[in-house]
Every structure is written in structure tokens, then in C-alpha cells.
Design a protein around this motif. Sequence first.
Motif, PDB file in Angstrom:
ATOM      1  N   ALA A   1     -16.641 -13.076   4.724  1.00 19.08           N
ATOM      2  CA  ALA A   1     -16.856 -12.254   3.531  1.00 19.08           C
ATOM      3  C   ALA A   1     -16.158 -10.913   3.658  1.00 19.08           C
ATOM      4  O   ALA A   1     -15.516 -10.430   2.719  1.00 19.08           O
ATOM      5  N   GLY A   2     -16.266 -10.299   4.840  1.00 17.25           N
ATOM      6  CA  GLY A   2     -15.599  -9.021   5.056  1.00 17.25           C
ATOM      7  C   GLY A   2     -14.096  -9.149   4.980  1.00 17.25           C
ATOM      8  O   GLY A   2     -13.409  -8.287   4.414  1.00 17.25           O
TER       9      GLY A   2
ATOM     10  N   LEU B   1     -12.352 -11.435   3.311  1.00 14.19           N
ATOM     11  CA  LEU B   1     -11.920 -11.690   1.937  1.00 14.19           C
ATOM     12  C   LEU B   1     -11.956 -10.432   1.083  1.00 14.19           C
ATOM     13  O   LEU B   1     -11.147 -10.279   0.154  1.00 14.19           O
ATOM     14  N   SER B   2     -12.860  -9.518   1.381  1.00 17.18           N
ATOM     15  CA  SER B   2     -12.952  -8.271   0.608  1.00 17.18           C
ATOM     16  C   SER B   2     -11.745  -7.378   0.838  1.00 17.18           C
ATOM     17  O   SER B   2     -11.480  -6.471   0.038  1.00 17.18           O
ATOM     18  N   ARG B   3     -11.007  -7.622   1.929  1.00 18.07           N
ATOM     19  CA  ARG B   3      -9.841  -6.804   2.261  1.00 18.07           C
ATOM     20  C   ARG B   3      -8.528  -7.450   1.824  1.00 18.07           C
ATOM     21  O   ARG B   3      -7.460  -6.868   2.012  1.00 18.07           O
TER      22      ARG B   3
ATOM     23  N   SER C   1      -6.274 -10.056  -1.125  1.00 18.24           N
ATOM     24  CA  SER C   1      -6.190 -10.440  -2.530  1.00 18.24           C
ATOM     25  C   SER C   1      -5.124 -11.517  -2.683  1.00 18.24           C
ATOM     26  O   SER C   1      -4.350 -11.785  -1.770  1.00 18.24           O
TER      27      SER C   1
ATOM     28  N   ARG D   1      -5.696 -14.078   0.272  1.00 22.22           N
ATOM     29  CA  ARG D   1      -7.149 -14.266   0.234  1.00 22.22           C
ATOM     30  C   ARG D   1      -7.495 -15.753   0.192  1.00 22.22           C
ATOM     31  O   ARG D   1      -8.378 -16.225   0.920  1.00 22.22           O
TER      32      ARG D   1
ATOM     33  N   GLN E   1      -9.440 -18.077   3.062  1.00 23.56           N
ATOM     34  CA  GLN E   1     -10.656 -18.823   2.710  1.00 23.56           C
ATOM     35  C   GLN E   1     -10.549 -20.266   3.197  1.00 23.56           C
ATOM     36  O   GLN E   1     -11.482 -20.809   3.797  1.00 23.56           O
TER      37      GLN E   1
END
Length: 368
Positions: A238-239, A241-243, A245, A249, A253
Motif C-alpha cells: 500500500a505504501g 503504490l501511494s508513491r 502512478s 504503479r 501491484q
Amino acid sequence: MRVVSSFETAFGGTPEGVWHAPGRVNLIGEHTDYNDGLVLPFAVPWGVTAAVARRSDDRVRVVSAQAGGGPVEEVAGWAAYPIGVALTMREAGLPVGGADIAIDGDIPRGAGLSSSAALEVSVALALNDLYDLGQTPLDLARLGQRAENEVVGMPCGIMDQAASALSKEGHVLLLDCRTLGSRAIPFDLPSHGLDLVIIDTGVHHELADGQYAKRRADCESAAAKLGVPALRDVTDLAGALSRLSGDERKRTQHVVTENHRVEAVVGLLRAGAVAEIGALLNASHLSLRDEFEVSCPELDVAVESAIRGGARGARMTGGGFGGSAIALVATDRAEAMRRTVAEAYEAKGWKPPVFRTATPSAGARRLS
């Protein structure tokens, strides 16, 4: 043996031996190998056979029953694979002289069953034996990978060559692509009343056209932004993926969750719950379709119709953009599943797919 006849016709002599290396199906763990991740392939009954004899000079000449024509010495087209292996061995400091090589194979090219790795490993094994090089099966796999990376120009990982060189009959190969440690995991389908059916879509892909390389570049770029050696090292998804795009991204995943799926499948196989891996195969396909974006309509229809026809699970296998899907199905439902898939293709106006039942087979070996 046809390959011996081909050798005699092309080179006017007798080969010193015949070697065989199989293709592979990847049960799960797709596009994780070049991310230092985990894969779970196994060797299939079809492969490449090489009849080989040494030469007194350094020339390497190759002929192929599939390509036709006379002996080739140019490092181009299909010949770049076997000749590239010999050149790579020399560059690694191994005393490889010349060779005459006749090739025959029964793996459909472009079906995603790794005919290229089978070709590389069969030739590497032959040269290793003839020139007494003392290389291990893993060494030969690495040399085959290097030839494909550096001579052919295809930035593949180690999985295909390792599966061809190391596989054990009746088992899948759990391979850690960072450490190159491996373990044979029993995969006895008949005792569970199951078949693994390969669905060859007939859509032939060329992974060296840039799409495969772009996916790898996306992964490497994402790892660099996250400050890890490879996406295998991402522990806080999760961390991470937040960084990220966009494509980076999505690629991250897929890779992280695919490694988890490999571990889950291994756990189920060790527990004897072979039929229960189907849901993980389905999840893998969805991730490859939506996050890694390497599927195609023909693969998606094969997977969806196989599940509709009774498969416990299905997914694309191989690099993608065509090739084959696999479906895990009860043996007594396999024929009905094939009909459902064939009908789905007919409804689309597509050429009928080709079905093959895969059994985990032995790795590369000398035949004579």
C-alpha cells in the motif's frame, strides 16, 4: 530419429550424440523472474532435440528441420539462438570449439511454451558434454539466458532456461530468481483426478518487439523510485503504490501480488490441495490482464470460456501478447471444457485453438 537423418544429410557425417531439452509451462509466477521473484514452472513433454558433432575448426554450423534450407553460420534469425550459445560459452572463457548442429523440435513456435529456451539448453548441454566443460544444469541455464539477452537481444529472466534444464518428472520447479535456489514440488495431477490443459490460441507473438522490454523497464523504474533493488523487495504494498502512478504503479501491484500467489500455490500443493489452486490461477490472469497488460482478446476468451466450461481455474501463461493459456480441470470434465472453449472461438470467427494435456516432464538430458 529424424534429427540424425537431418544431420547426415546436411553435414555428410554422423553426429557424436543427441540431446533433448523440453519446453515449459509456467503454472504461476509470471513476469516475476526479472524482478528477482518466485516462479513455479514445469517441463512439458515437447521440446528441442539437437544432434551434434565437434569440428576441428571454430566454425559453428546449424540446420533446422523446421526452418529448412542448408547449414547456416550467420548469427541472425532462429540461428542466433544456438550459435549465440556457443559464442556466449566462449566469451565466458569455456574452451568451446566448432560444431555441426542439427535441430528438430515439436514445440509450436510462438505458443508461449519457450521453444527458444529449449533450443538454447539443448545446444548448451551438447557442447558441455562434447567439450567436457563441467558445467552444472544451472550453469547451462544461465549461459542460455545470457545468450538470449546479449546475442538475440531479448531481456528475458532465468525462468525458462532453468525450467528446461532443472525440471523433474512429476514435479513443478519452485525457483527463487534472486538466489537461484530451487526445489521440486510434487504435482501429481492424475492422483487427484485432474488435467492441466494447454490452450494454444494460435496468436503468435514476438516478445523482442519492445513490449516485453517496456514492461521490464517499467518494473526497474518503479523499483528505483521505491529505493529497492527489485520489486521483489517491496514489503509495504500500500505504501509503495501511494508513491507510484501510471504504468509503474500497475506493474508493481502485479509483481508483488504474483509473488504472494506463488507462495500460496506452493502451500496448497504441499498440503495436497491441488484442486484448490484454481482461484489463484484466476487471480493471476486478472492481474496480468489489468495490471501488467500483457493479455489479448484470444487469451481472455480462452480463460473465461474454460472457467465457464468447468475448469477449476485458468490463466494465460508465458510472456503474453498471444501464445497459450492453461486450465486446471477435472479429467472427466476436460472434454466438455474443450468444447466450450472451441465454441467460444467459433462464435468470434477465430481459428480453433489447439488443446494439449500437459504432464510435468524431465528436464534436459542426453538421448544417445
